[in-house]
Every structure is written in structure tokens, then in C-alpha cells.
Design a protein around this motif. Structure first.
Motif, PDB file in Angstrom:
ATOM      1  N   PHE A   1       0.818  -1.333   0.179  1.00 51.80           N
ATOM      2  CA  PHE A   1       0.074  -0.112   0.116  1.00 51.80           C
ATOM      3  C   PHE A   1       1.036   1.043   0.011  1.00 51.80           C
ATOM      4  CE2 PHE A   1      -3.427  -2.830   0.934  1.00 51.80           C
ATOM      5  CZ  PHE A   1      -4.310  -2.319   0.105  1.00 51.80           C
TER       6      PHE A   1
ATOM      7  N   THR B   1      -0.250  -6.018  -3.507  1.00 51.44           N
ATOM      8  CA  THR B   1      -1.406  -5.034  -3.036  1.00 51.44           C
ATOM      9  C   THR B   1      -2.336  -4.784  -4.193  1.00 51.44           C
ATOM     10  OG1 THR B   1       0.452  -3.971  -1.718  1.00 51.44           O
ATOM     11  CG2 THR B   1      -1.616  -2.600  -2.446  1.00 51.44           C
TER      12      THR B   1
ATOM     13  N   ARG C   1      -0.836   4.960  -0.863  1.00 50.70           N
ATOM     14  CA  ARG C   1      -2.291   4.550  -0.585  1.00 50.70           C
ATOM     15  C   ARG C   1      -3.275   5.190  -1.531  1.00 50.70           C
ATOM     16  NH1 ARG C   1      -5.283   0.932   3.736  1.00 50.70           N
ATOM     17  NH2 ARG C   1      -7.086   1.098   2.338  1.00 50.70           N
ATOM     18  N   ARG C   2      -3.110   6.656  -1.626  1.00 51.80           N
ATOM     19  CA  ARG C   2      -4.110   7.350  -2.242  1.00 51.80           C
ATOM     20  C   ARG C   2      -4.299   6.870  -3.670  1.00 51.80           C
ATOM     21  NH1 ARG C   2      -3.389  13.343  -2.888  1.00 51.80           N
ATOM     22  NH2 ARG C   2      -1.245  12.725  -2.945  1.00 51.80           N
ATOM     23  N   GLN C   3      -3.274   6.206  -4.298  1.00 53.11           N
ATOM     24  CA  GLN C   3      -3.461   6.049  -5.695  1.00 53.11           C
ATOM     25  C   GLN C   3      -4.281   4.288  -5.671  1.00 53.11           C
ATOM     26  OE1 GLN C   3       0.674   5.550  -6.845  1.00 53.11           O
ATOM     27  NE2 GLN C   3       0.356   7.576  -8.271  1.00 53.11           N
ATOM     28  N   PHE C   4      -4.228   3.683  -4.543  1.00 56.69           N
ATOM     29  CA  PHE C   4      -4.972   2.352  -4.490  1.00 56.69           C
ATOM     30  C   PHE C   4      -6.531   2.820  -4.232  1.00 56.69           C
ATOM     31  CE2 PHE C   4      -0.677   0.764  -3.951  1.00 56.69           C
ATOM     32  CZ  PHE C   4      -0.934  -0.253  -4.888  1.00 56.69           C
ATOM     33  N   ASP C   5      -6.676   3.760  -3.427  1.00 52.43           N
ATOM     34  CA  ASP C   5      -8.048   4.254  -3.202  1.00 52.43           C
ATOM     35  C   ASP C   5      -8.753   4.989  -4.376  1.00 52.43           C
ATOM     36  OD1 ASP C   5      -7.474   3.688  -0.466  1.00 52.43           O
ATOM     37  OD2 ASP C   5      -6.953   5.508   0.353  1.00 52.43           O
ATOM     38  N   TRP C   6      -8.025   5.818  -4.899  1.00 51.85           N
ATOM     39  CA  TRP C   6      -8.588   6.293  -6.320  1.00 51.85           C
ATOM     40  C   TRP C   6      -8.713   5.177  -7.298  1.00 51.85           C
ATOM     41  CZ3 TRP C   6      -7.767   6.388 -11.721  1.00 51.85           C
ATOM     42  CH2 TRP C   6      -8.483   7.334 -12.203  1.00 51.85           C
TER      43      TRP C   6
ATOM     44  N   CYS D   1      -9.759   2.112  -6.772  1.00 52.18           N
ATOM     45  CA  CYS D   1     -10.932   1.580  -6.109  1.00 52.18           C
ATOM     46  C   CYS D   1     -12.169   2.316  -6.545  1.00 52.18           C
ATOM     47  CB  CYS D   1     -10.928   1.088  -4.898  1.00 52.18           C
ATOM     48  SG  CYS D   1      -9.955  -0.152  -4.313  1.00 52.18           S
ATOM     49  N   SER D   2     -12.273   3.743  -6.256  1.00 52.60           N
ATOM     50  CA  SER D   2     -13.437   4.427  -6.484  1.00 52.60           C
ATOM     51  C   SER D   2     -13.569   4.876  -7.778  1.00 52.60           C
ATOM     52  CB  SER D   2     -13.339   5.682  -5.344  1.00 52.60           C
ATOM     53  OG  SER D   2     -12.173   6.531  -5.745  1.00 52.60           O
TER      54      SER D   2
ATOM     55  N   VAL E   1      -6.377  -5.596  -3.863  1.00 56.86           N
ATOM     56  CA  VAL E   1      -7.446  -4.782  -4.567  1.00 56.86           C
ATOM     57  C   VAL E   1      -8.356  -5.165  -5.333  1.00 56.86           C
ATOM     58  CG1 VAL E   1      -7.618  -2.361  -5.553  1.00 56.86           C
ATOM     59  CG2 VAL E   1      -5.975  -2.589  -3.420  1.00 56.86           C
TER      60      VAL E   1
END
Ligand SMILES: C[S@@+](CC[C@H](N)C(=O)[O-])C[C@H]1O[C@@H](n2cnc3c(N)ncnc32)[C@H](O)[C@@H]1O
Length: 288
Positions: free
Chosen positions: A89, A132, A92-97, A99-100, A136
Motif C-alpha cells: 500500500f 497489493t 495508498r491514495r493511488q489504490f484508493d483512487w 477502487c473508487s 485490491v
């Protein structure tokens, strides 16, 4: 009779002309941009190569390196000059983006439904980025949003680090960035008694989705099984000079699908951004 103790052979110091030669080889063969003035760094990274190959002097080592048939040692030298720092992670912001925003848009195009979704970690190091991404994707696709077919590929210049990524075994320190719910869902704990510190392995349900490829991104892309929907090219462009960066980017963009996403490291710049990319979030681009 007393014997003098055996001491490890310490290589004699690296001269500026030798440093310049090593940097030239690293640039030509690996696209790495290392300043020849970084003598201490070069000495520190290469003294192990001298020990392993049984050389006491950089002069003799370099003589042998330049002989025909020394390609294996050139690869080992370039490997010794690269850095493998990574973590689960990371950024992490990139993985959150992803997903969303990213994954719903890619599924709307047909990824995971009309074709098997392909996620690629282009300089995967020991695998934290690749696994990671796999976690995801597994989470996203198992919630029934769109399709369910996905795969991941990892590539790296270093064969040794690629083997580690495929083995997928990590220490407690290495999984520090992994949230508890992900650990529970995707990690197996080692039961081998002779290990005082526990080891963790990525579970088979994720491992069966992954393939690994040796690749020098400056030279050519790896033979992926399918075009990529998402590529992570993070924290590797910084090691290249301008022409290495341009070549690596070209080789990464060619197997990326139209509409696919490219993630780069936060400290890396694509300037100038190639005309086939539009920026959609920080360090995040869509191929158009
Ligand atoms: C700092 S790690 C980055 C790992 C991961 N992408 C991350 O951000 O956490 C850089 C990786 O790039 C790999 N690398 C360096 N030059 C490369 C090249 N020319 N082609 C492919 N991989 C390369 C190194 O072996 C190393 O594993």
C-alpha cells in the motif's frame, strides 16, 4: 606456531575513470543514470561483486567485465546498482483512487467482463506493489461490481528480486503497511518452527492469478499474456536518464489498452507528458 588471521580482501579504491566506465556500462545496458562522481556509492554497491567474482582490484574486475561472454556479470553489476525499496500500500491514495474511480470506469469499458482484467506492476521489486494490487482487485471483483476475471503480472530487471516476488514470503517488518483485514484475508502464517520470527506468505487464491517476467523496460516490454488495463510504473523512472525514461515509457505504454491507467511515483515527473496520456489524478494518467 601462531597463524595470522585471514582477513576479507578489501578492494582498493575506485578511480574516477573506473567510475565513469561503470556508469557508462550501467547507462548503455540498463538505462541507469548514475553520476560518476558518486564514487562512495559505486564502491559500496560493487565491492560485493568483486568479492563474489574473486577480484581484489576494480581494474581486474573491469577487465573481465569487458571480455566477450561477461553478459551475466554485466546484469549482476546493473542489479547491484539498483534499489529495491518497496512496501505494501505504498502511496495508498493511488489504490484508493483506483477502487473508487479507476476500476468502475475500466469495468464500464468491459474489463473483467468482456476480457480478463490485467494489472501490471512493471518494476515490481519484491512484490509488495503487485500483491497489493492483487488484493485490491480481488476485493473489488468479488463484490460483484462488474466482472470477476482478473490477473496480475510483475516484471523487473532483477531476476533475484523477481523470484522473491513470486515466492511471496515476507517478514513482519515487510508487511507493516498491510491493514489487518487484508492480512486476515490474504496471508498465511509460516508454521516452520525453526523460524523465531514469523514469516507470512500470500495465499494461493491470489498467487494463482499472478505471472512474473524478467524485463529491462529500457530495452523492451515483457511478453504479457494480454494488454494491460492498469500499469504501475512507480519509483523506477527516477533511475533513468532522459533517453532511458523515454524508452521505458514507450515500452510501458505500448501494451497498455486504450482507456487504461498508468500510475507513476509521486516524486517522478513525466514531463513532457506523452500526447497519448491525460492526467486524471496526481501521478495518474489515462491512455487516450
Ligand atoms: C525502488 S523499486 C520500486 C518498486 C515498486 N515499483 C514500488 O514503487 O514500490 C525499483 C525497481 O525497479 C527495478 N528496475 C530498475 N531498472 C529497471 C529496468 N531497466 N527495467 C525493469 N526494472 C528495473 C529495480 O530492480 C527495482 O526492483
Amino acid at each position: 606456531m601462531s597463524h595470522a588471521p585471514f582477513l576479507p580482501i578489501q578492494p582498493t579504491g575506485l578511480r574516477p575513470d573506473q567510475a565513469a566506465l561503470i556508469c557508462r556500462i550501467a547507462r548503455q545496458r540498463g538505462g541507469l543514470a548514475i553520476a560518476p562522481t558518486k564514487i562512495a556509492f559505486l564502491e559500496q554497491r560493487l565491492s560485493r561483486r568483486l568479492r563474489v567474482t574473486g577480484h581484489a582490484e576494480f581494474d581486474h574486475y573491469l577487465d573481465d567485465l569487458l571480455r566477450p561472454g561477461a553478459e551475466g556479470e554485466v546484469d549482476a553489476l546493473i542489479e547491484a546498482l539498483t534499489t529495491h525499496t518497496t512496501s505494501f500500500f505504498r502511496e495508498r491514495r493511488q489504490f484508493d483512487w483506483l477502487c473508487s474511480e479507476g476500476l468502475p470506469a475500466l469495468v464500464a469499458l468491459g474489463a473483467g467482463r468482456d476480457w480478463r482484467f490485467m494489472g501490471w506492476s512493471a518494476a515490481c521489486s519484491s512484490g509488495a506493489e503487485l500483491w497489493t494490487l492483487a488484493m485490491v482487485l480481488d476485493r473489488f471483483f468479488s463484490t460483484g461490481r462488474g466482472g470477476s476475471r482478473w490477473q496480475v503480472a510483475g516484471s523487473d530487471l532483477s531476476r533475484a528480486i523477481l523470484e522473491r516476488a513470486a515466492r511471496a514470503v515476507y517478514t513482519e517488518d515487510e508487511i507493516a503497511g498491510l491493514p489487518e483485514d487484508y492480512r486476515k484475508a490474504y496471508l498465511m502464517r509460516s508454521r516452520r518452527r525453526h523460524h523465531t520470527a514469523p514469516l507470512f506468505r500470500i495465499g494461493p487464491e491470489l498467487r494463482r492469478h499472478a505471472t512474473f517476467h524478467h524485463a529491462n523496460l529500457v530495452k523492451s516490454p515483457p511478453p504479457l499474456a494480454a494488454p494491460a488495463d492498469v500499469v504501475f510504473l512507480r519509483n523506477v523512472l527516477i533511475y533513468f536518464d532522459d533517453s532511458g525514461r523515454e524508452a521505458a515509457l514507450r515500452h510501458v505504454l505500448s501494451p497498455l489498452r486504450q482507456g487504461g491507467l498508468l500510475f507513476t511515483g509521486h516524486t517522478e515527473s513525466l514531463a513532457p507528458v506523452p500526447p497519448s496520456l491525460v492526467q486524471v489524478a496526481p501521478s495518474t494518467y489515462r491512455k487516450v
